[in-house]
Write a protein that holds these residues in place. Structure first.
Motif, PDB file in Angstrom:
ATOM      1  N   HIS A 106       0.832  -1.200   0.000  1.00 32.08           N
ATOM      2  CA  HIS A 106       0.000   0.000   0.000  1.00 32.08           C
ATOM      3  C   HIS A 106       0.871   1.256   0.000  1.00 32.08           C
ATOM      4  O   HIS A 106       0.669   2.148  -0.806  1.00 32.08           O
ATOM      5  N   ARG A 107       1.881   1.291   0.900  1.00 26.44           N
ATOM      6  CA  ARG A 107       2.694   2.490   1.047  1.00 26.44           C
ATOM      7  C   ARG A 107       3.996   2.151   1.754  1.00 26.44           C
ATOM      8  O   ARG A 107       4.023   1.332   2.648  1.00 26.44           O
ATOM      9  N   GLY A 108       5.087   2.835   1.365  1.00 25.14           N
ATOM     10  CA  GLY A 108       6.371   2.663   2.039  1.00 25.14           C
ATOM     11  C   GLY A 108       7.122   1.442   1.540  1.00 25.14           C
ATOM     12  O   GLY A 108       6.773   0.894   0.506  1.00 25.14           O
ATOM     13  N   PRO A 109       8.132   1.045   2.281  1.00 20.79           N
ATOM     14  CA  PRO A 109       8.610   1.557   3.546  1.00 20.79           C
ATOM     15  C   PRO A 109       9.165   2.984   3.433  1.00 20.79           C
ATOM     16  O   PRO A 109       9.753   3.356   2.432  1.00 20.79           O
ATOM     17  N   LEU A 110       8.929   3.738   4.499  1.00 22.25           N
ATOM     18  CA  LEU A 110       9.386   5.118   4.584  1.00 22.25           C
ATOM     19  C   LEU A 110      10.206   5.300   5.855  1.00 22.25           C
ATOM     20  O   LEU A 110       9.847   4.781   6.908  1.00 22.25           O
ATOM     21  N   VAL A 111      11.283   6.051   5.752  1.00 21.19           N
ATOM     22  CA  VAL A 111      12.050   6.428   6.934  1.00 21.19           C
ATOM     23  C   VAL A 111      11.363   7.652   7.531  1.00 21.19           C
ATOM     24  O   VAL A 111      11.222   8.676   6.855  1.00 21.19           O
ATOM     25  N   ILE A 112      10.910   7.540   8.781  1.00 19.18           N
ATOM     26  CA  ILE A 112      10.226   8.681   9.397  1.00 19.18           C
ATOM     27  C   ILE A 112      11.140   9.425  10.369  1.00 19.18           C
ATOM     28  O   ILE A 112      10.860  10.554  10.724  1.00 19.18           O
ATOM     29  N   GLU A 113      12.192   8.769  10.807  1.00 22.34           N
ATOM     30  CA  GLU A 113      13.274   9.397  11.561  1.00 22.34           C
ATOM     31  C   GLU A 113      14.423   8.393  11.573  1.00 22.34           C
ATOM     32  O   GLU A 113      14.210   7.213  11.286  1.00 22.34           O
ATOM     33  N   PRO A 114      15.635   8.811  11.860  1.00 24.68           N
ATOM     34  CA  PRO A 114      16.758   7.869  11.836  1.00 24.68           C
ATOM     35  C   PRO A 114      16.486   6.636  12.706  1.00 24.68           C
ATOM     36  O   PRO A 114      16.088   6.753  13.864  1.00 24.68           O
ATOM     37  N   GLY A 115      16.621   5.449  12.096  1.00 23.78           N
ATOM     38  CA  GLY A 115      16.415   4.204  12.820  1.00 23.78           C
ATOM     39  C   GLY A 115      14.969   3.777  12.980  1.00 23.78           C
ATOM     40  O   GLY A 115      14.684   2.780  13.636  1.00 23.78           O
ATOM     41  N   ARG A 116      14.041   4.511  12.374  1.00 20.12           N
ATOM     42  CA  ARG A 116      12.609   4.186  12.508  1.00 20.12           C
ATOM     43  C   ARG A 116      11.945   4.279  11.141  1.00 20.12           C
ATOM     44  O   ARG A 116      12.005   5.312  10.483  1.00 20.12           O
ATOM     45  N   ARG A 117      11.288   3.184  10.737  1.00 15.68           N
ATOM     46  CA  ARG A 117      10.603   3.132   9.446  1.00 15.68           C
ATOM     47  C   ARG A 117       9.172   2.631   9.620  1.00 15.68           C
ATOM     48  O   ARG A 117       8.869   1.951  10.589  1.00 15.68           O
ATOM     49  N   ILE A 118       8.339   2.961   8.647  1.00 13.20           N
ATOM     50  CA  ILE A 118       6.967   2.459   8.612  1.00 13.20           C
ATOM     51  C   ILE A 118       6.664   1.946   7.206  1.00 13.20           C
ATOM     52  O   ILE A 118       7.308   2.334   6.228  1.00 13.20           O
ATOM     53  N   ALA A 119       5.672   1.079   7.128  1.00 11.39           N
ATOM     54  CA  ALA A 119       5.152   0.599   5.844  1.00 11.39           C
ATOM     55  C   ALA A 119       3.676   0.276   6.058  1.00 11.39           C
ATOM     56  O   ALA A 119       3.252  -0.030   7.177  1.00 11.39           O
ATOM     57  N   GLN A 120       2.894   0.357   4.991  1.00 11.39           N
ATOM     58  CA  GLN A 120       1.483  -0.016   5.051  1.00 11.39           C
ATOM     59  C   GLN A 120       1.203  -1.070   3.994  1.00 11.39           C
ATOM     60  O   GLN A 120       1.745  -1.020   2.886  1.00 11.39           O
ATOM     61  N   LEU A 121       0.337  -2.024   4.362  1.00  6.14           N
ATOM     62  CA  LEU A 121      -0.097  -3.079   3.460  1.00  6.14           C
ATOM     63  C   LEU A 121      -1.610  -3.194   3.555  1.00  6.14           C
ATOM     64  O   LEU A 121      -2.211  -2.757   4.539  1.00  6.14           O
ATOM     65  N   ARG A 122      -2.212  -3.802   2.542  1.00 12.61           N
ATOM     66  CA  ARG A 122      -3.661  -4.030   2.538  1.00 12.61           C
ATOM     67  C   ARG A 122      -3.861  -5.543   2.609  1.00 12.61           C
ATOM     68  O   ARG A 122      -3.334  -6.275   1.776  1.00 12.61           O
ATOM     69  N   ASP A 123      -4.607  -5.996   3.624  1.00 20.48           N
ATOM     70  CA  ASP A 123      -4.839  -7.435   3.744  1.00 20.48           C
ATOM     71  C   ASP A 123      -5.830  -7.894   2.676  1.00 20.48           C
ATOM     72  O   ASP A 123      -6.401  -7.062   1.955  1.00 20.48           O
ATOM     73  N   PRO A 124      -6.036  -9.206   2.518  1.00 18.62           N
ATOM     74  CA  PRO A 124      -6.915  -9.700   1.447  1.00 18.62           C
ATOM     75  C   PRO A 124      -8.359  -9.225   1.553  1.00 18.62           C
ATOM     76  O   PRO A 124      -9.140  -9.417   0.630  1.00 18.62           O
ATOM     77  N   PHE A 125      -8.709  -8.589   2.675  1.00 14.92           N
ATOM     78  CA  PHE A 125     -10.087  -8.166   2.892  1.00 14.92           C
ATOM     79  C   PHE A 125     -10.253  -6.662   2.805  1.00 14.92           C
ATOM     80  O   PHE A 125     -11.310  -6.114   3.105  1.00 14.92           O
ATOM     81  N   GLY A 126      -9.167  -5.959   2.407  1.00 13.21           N
ATOM     82  CA  GLY A 126      -9.231  -4.528   2.178  1.00 13.21           C
ATOM     83  C   GLY A 126      -8.799  -3.656   3.340  1.00 13.21           C
ATOM     84  O   GLY A 126      -8.814  -2.436   3.240  1.00 13.21           O
ATOM     85  N   THR A 127      -8.402  -4.252   4.459  1.00 13.33           N
ATOM     86  CA  THR A 127      -7.991  -3.480   5.622  1.00 13.33           C
ATOM     87  C   THR A 127      -6.534  -3.054   5.487  1.00 13.33           C
ATOM     88  O   THR A 127      -5.665  -3.886   5.234  1.00 13.33           O
ATOM     89  N   VAL A 128      -6.269  -1.759   5.644  1.00 16.73           N
ATOM     90  CA  VAL A 128      -4.901  -1.251   5.598  1.00 16.73           C
ATOM     91  C   VAL A 128      -4.306  -1.366   6.997  1.00 16.73           C
ATOM     92  O   VAL A 128      -4.912  -0.919   7.973  1.00 16.73           O
ATOM     93  N   ILE A 129      -3.144  -2.020   7.086  1.00 14.94           N
ATOM     94  CA  ILE A 129      -2.434  -2.143   8.366  1.00 14.94           C
ATOM     95  C   ILE A 129      -1.049  -1.554   8.187  1.00 14.94           C
ATOM     96  O   ILE A 129      -0.532  -1.448   7.077  1.00 14.94           O
ATOM     97  N   GLY A 130      -0.451  -1.170   9.303  1.00 15.08           N
ATOM     98  CA  GLY A 130       0.883  -0.593   9.263  1.00 15.08           C
ATOM     99  C   GLY A 130       1.882  -1.421  10.042  1.00 15.08           C
ATOM    100  O   GLY A 130       1.509  -2.189  10.936  1.00 15.08           O
ATOM    101  N   LEU A 131       3.144  -1.271   9.667  1.00 16.12           N
ATOM    102  CA  LEU A 131       4.263  -1.869  10.393  1.00 16.12           C
ATOM    103  C   LEU A 131       5.198  -0.741  10.794  1.00 16.12           C
ATOM    104  O   LEU A 131       5.424   0.187  10.003  1.00 16.12           O
ATOM    105  N   GLU A 132       5.754  -0.824  11.989  1.00 17.22           N
ATOM    106  CA  GLU A 132       6.715   0.173  12.431  1.00 17.22           C
ATOM    107  C   GLU A 132       7.887  -0.550  13.078  1.00 17.22           C
ATOM    108  O   GLU A 132       7.695  -1.412  13.931  1.00 17.22           O
ATOM    109  N   GLY A 133       9.062  -0.212  12.647  1.00 13.83           N
ATOM    110  CA  GLY A 133      10.247  -0.827  13.238  1.00 13.83           C
ATOM    111  C   GLY A 133      11.513  -0.312  12.616  1.00 13.83           C
ATOM    112  O   GLY A 133      11.490   0.554  11.733  1.00 13.83           O
ATOM    113  N   PRO A 134      12.631  -0.865  13.077  1.00 13.62           N
ATOM    114  CA  PRO A 134      13.928  -0.439  12.521  1.00 13.62           C
ATOM    115  C   PRO A 134      14.132  -0.937  11.104  1.00 13.62           C
ATOM    116  O   PRO A 134      13.466  -1.856  10.671  1.00 13.62           O
TER     117      PRO A 134
END
Length: 119
Positions: free
Chosen positions: A91-119
């Protein structure tokens, strides 16, 4: 006043199917509750947070009315690859939002957008 996230509710066409998919992806048991009307509410418990799936209803609980919930992960790339292999779509990313911290978004098979946050 606010302490922690305890429940995230997603509105789904088939709550049990959605919960079972997430239960399989996260290797967690699925719990269900059936109302007197036959509506199914299903959920998994992960890290102290209930991820619940409620029947979508165009009048009261429309699809897309859910917030994007971010899962904390130790390895963003590995978690993202795992979800993509399980059937999610980019869906979106991965994006660096600050040094050492990234996010990404995915869409599950049912249309729900979820995010991941981590190094």
């Amino acid at each position: 006043m606010f302490t922690d996230v305890r429940l995230v509710m997603v509105f789904a066409d088939d709550p049990e199917v959605s919960a079972r998919w997430w239960g399989q992806v996260l290797d967690l048991p699925v719990k269900t509750d059936v109302s007197p009307t036959g509506a199914v509410y299903a959920w998994v418990q992960a890290g102290g947070v209930e991820l619940g799936f409620h029947p979508a209803d165009d009048e009261r609980n429309p699809r897309g009315g859910s917030p994007v919930v971010y899962w904390g992960v130790d390895d963003l790339d590995r978690a993202r690859d795992h979800l993509l292999a399980a059937g999610c779509e980019h869906h979106r990313g991965p994006l660096v939002i600050e040094p050492g911290r990234r996010i990404a978004q995915l869409r599950d098979p049912f249309g729900t957008v979820i995010g991941l946050e981590g190094p």
